[in-house]
Design a protein around this motif. Structure first.
Motif, PDB file in Angstrom:
ATOM      1  N   SER A  53      26.134 -53.624  71.402  1.00  0.00           N
ATOM      2  CA  SER A  53      25.840 -53.487  69.982  1.00  0.00           C
ATOM      3  C   SER A  53      24.660 -52.529  69.829  1.00  0.00           C
ATOM      4  CB  SER A  53      25.517 -54.836  69.347  1.00  0.00           C
ATOM      5  OG  SER A  53      24.325 -55.366  69.888  1.00  0.00           O
ATOM      6  N   VAL A  54      24.536 -51.990  68.626  1.00  0.00           N
ATOM      7  CA  VAL A  54      23.505 -51.007  68.335  1.00  0.00           C
ATOM      8  C   VAL A  54      22.832 -51.357  67.022  1.00  0.00           C
ATOM      9  CG1 VAL A  54      22.979 -48.559  68.146  1.00  0.00           C
ATOM     10  CG2 VAL A  54      25.062 -49.281  69.285  1.00  0.00           C
ATOM     11  N   THR A  55      21.517 -51.230  66.989  1.00  0.00           N
ATOM     12  CA  THR A  55      20.767 -51.459  65.761  1.00  0.00           C
ATOM     13  C   THR A  55      19.908 -50.246  65.451  1.00  0.00           C
ATOM     14  OG1 THR A  55      20.654 -53.833  66.193  1.00  0.00           O
ATOM     15  CG2 THR A  55      19.114 -52.937  64.575  1.00  0.00           C
ATOM     16  N   GLN A  56      20.059 -49.737  64.244  1.00  0.00           N
ATOM     17  CA  GLN A  56      19.156 -48.714  63.748  1.00  0.00           C
ATOM     18  C   GLN A  56      18.369 -49.360  62.619  1.00  0.00           C
ATOM     19  OE1 GLN A  56      22.611 -45.466  63.956  1.00  0.00           O
ATOM     20  NE2 GLN A  56      20.659 -44.525  63.443  1.00  0.00           N
ATOM     21  N   PRO A  57      17.118 -49.697  62.861  1.00  0.00           N
ATOM     22  CA  PRO A  57      16.363 -50.516  61.904  1.00  0.00           C
ATOM     23  C   PRO A  57      16.074 -49.820  60.571  1.00  0.00           C
ATOM     24  CG  PRO A  57      15.303 -50.472  64.062  1.00  0.00           C
ATOM     25  CD  PRO A  57      16.353 -49.415  64.079  1.00  0.00           C
ATOM     26  N   ASP A  58      16.049 -48.516  60.585  1.00  0.00           N
ATOM     27  CA  ASP A  58      15.671 -47.772  59.384  1.00  0.00           C
ATOM     28  C   ASP A  58      16.903 -47.199  58.709  1.00  0.00           C
ATOM     29  OD1 ASP A  58      13.219 -46.662  61.597  1.00  0.00           O
ATOM     30  OD2 ASP A  58      12.812 -48.026  59.924  1.00  0.00           O
ATOM     31  N   ILE A  59      17.157 -47.647  57.473  1.00  0.00           N
ATOM     32  CA  ILE A  59      18.314 -47.143  56.735  1.00  0.00           C
ATOM     33  C   ILE A  59      18.036 -45.741  56.205  1.00  0.00           C
ATOM     34  CG2 ILE A  59      19.742 -47.509  54.689  1.00  0.00           C
ATOM     35  CD1 ILE A  59      19.263 -50.495  55.053  1.00  0.00           C
ATOM     36  N   HIS A  60      16.804 -45.531  55.748  1.00  0.00           N
ATOM     37  CA  HIS A  60      16.453 -44.262  55.122  1.00  0.00           C
ATOM     38  C   HIS A  60      15.025 -43.901  55.507  1.00  0.00           C
ATOM     39  CE1 HIS A  60      15.725 -41.834  51.161  1.00  0.00           C
ATOM     40  NE2 HIS A  60      16.108 -41.049  52.147  1.00  0.00           N
ATOM     41  N   ILE A  61      14.822 -42.667  55.901  1.00  0.00           N
ATOM     42  CA  ILE A  61      13.492 -42.169  56.236  1.00  0.00           C
ATOM     43  C   ILE A  61      13.271 -40.853  55.503  1.00  0.00           C
ATOM     44  CG2 ILE A  61      12.214 -41.020  58.080  1.00  0.00           C
ATOM     45  CD1 ILE A  61      12.916 -43.194  59.946  1.00  0.00           C
ATOM     46  N   THR A  62      12.055 -40.696  54.967  1.00  0.00           N
ATOM     47  CA  THR A  62      11.689 -39.445  54.314  1.00  0.00           C
ATOM     48  C   THR A  62      10.489 -38.861  55.055  1.00  0.00           C
ATOM     49  OG1 THR A  62      12.450 -40.202  52.152  1.00  0.00           O
ATOM     50  CG2 THR A  62      10.917 -38.351  52.178  1.00  0.00           C
ATOM     51  N   VAL A  63      10.593 -37.606  55.434  1.00  0.00           N
ATOM     52  CA  VAL A  63       9.482 -36.907  56.092  1.00  0.00           C
ATOM     53  C   VAL A  63       9.290 -35.556  55.420  1.00  0.00           C
ATOM     54  CG1 VAL A  63       9.870 -38.067  58.295  1.00  0.00           C
ATOM     55  CG2 VAL A  63      10.913 -35.847  57.861  1.00  0.00           C
ATOM     56  N   SER A  64       8.088 -35.035  55.527  1.00  0.00           N
ATOM     57  CA  SER A  64       7.799 -33.711  55.000  1.00  0.00           C
ATOM     58  C   SER A  64       8.223 -32.656  56.009  1.00  0.00           C
ATOM     59  CB  SER A  64       6.308 -33.568  54.711  1.00  0.00           C
ATOM     60  OG  SER A  64       5.906 -34.491  53.722  1.00  0.00           O
TER      61      SER A  64
END
Lengths: 114, 112
Positions: B3-14
């Motif tokens: 199984s795989v988990t990506q904890p961050d649904i959305h990330i915003t960076v400059s």
């Protein structure tokens, strides 16, 4: 060389109909896999074909079926369409497998069920 | 099964800032690990893969990822993000049973 080609790109059907999607893999690739992508469920594995044999299958009902031809081209069929079948269907090809080799994806067929 | 988990649904960076996208996996043996990127209306494109050997792998478009067995992680990094990197990123795990599991994806937005 040419990438993975999926046809058609867009499809609109009504409930109860059936649909066939087509996938032409990269030349020389013998493994073709299919995925369903929806906002709610993400990317889900449907099945994989290798040398005209279904080698692996995901947890989908029997309405979802597929086949692979001797030239490695693959078709996926969905019968008795339901509203929940609306999704982007992605096909991917690789030389010989899906878990230990990079897969090359097509741009998908967007299926909308009315 | 893996199984795989990506904890961050959305990330915003400059734009120009560094980026790290997290991926955690569950698998009993050494997995085959992948990062893919998907731009709107397109299929997935492989960024990089890890099968064995050096735990720091380099990919296309300036991305790299590090396999950390002790943390069951395979985080994706880029030192300086470009506006064209805005897309959805998927971590994937392959197992010995010829199975493939994808994470839910992380959507990256790049601010000018």
């Amino acid at each position: 060389k040419a990438g993975v080609t999926q046809t058609p790109r867009y499809l609109i059907k009504t409930r109860g109909q059936q649909v066939t999607l087509s996938c032409s893999p990269i030349s020389g690739h013998r493994s073709v896999s299919w995925y369903q992508q929806t906002p709610g469920q993400g990317l889900q594995f449907l099945f994989e074909y290798f040398s005209e044999t279904q080698r692996n299958k995901g947890n989908f009902p029997g309405r979802f079926s597929g086949r692979q031809f001797s030239n490695s081209r693959s078709e996926m069929n969905v019968s008795t369409l339901e509203l929940g079948d609306s999704a982007l269907y992605l096909c991917a090809s690789s030389l010989a497998g899906i878990s230990n080799q990079p897969q090359h994806f097509g741009d998908g067929t967007r299926l909308s069920i009315l | 099964a893996q199984s795989v988990t990506q904890p961050d649904i959305h990330i915003t960076v400059s734009e120009g800032a560094s980026l790290e996208l997290r991926c955690n996996y569950s698998y009993g043996a050494t997995p085959y690990l992948f990062w893919y990127v998907q731009s709107p209306g397109q299929g997935l494109q492989l960024l990089l893969k890890y099968f064995s050997g050096d735990t720091l792998v380099q990919g296309i478009k300036g991305f790299e990822a590090e396999f950390k067995r002790s943390q069951s992680s395979f985080n994706l990094r880029k030192p300086s993000v470009h506006w064209s990197d805005a897309a959805e990123y998927f971590c994937a795990v392959g197992g010995a049973n010829n199975d493939m599991r994808f994470g839910a994806g992380t959507r990256l937005t790049v601010k000018p």
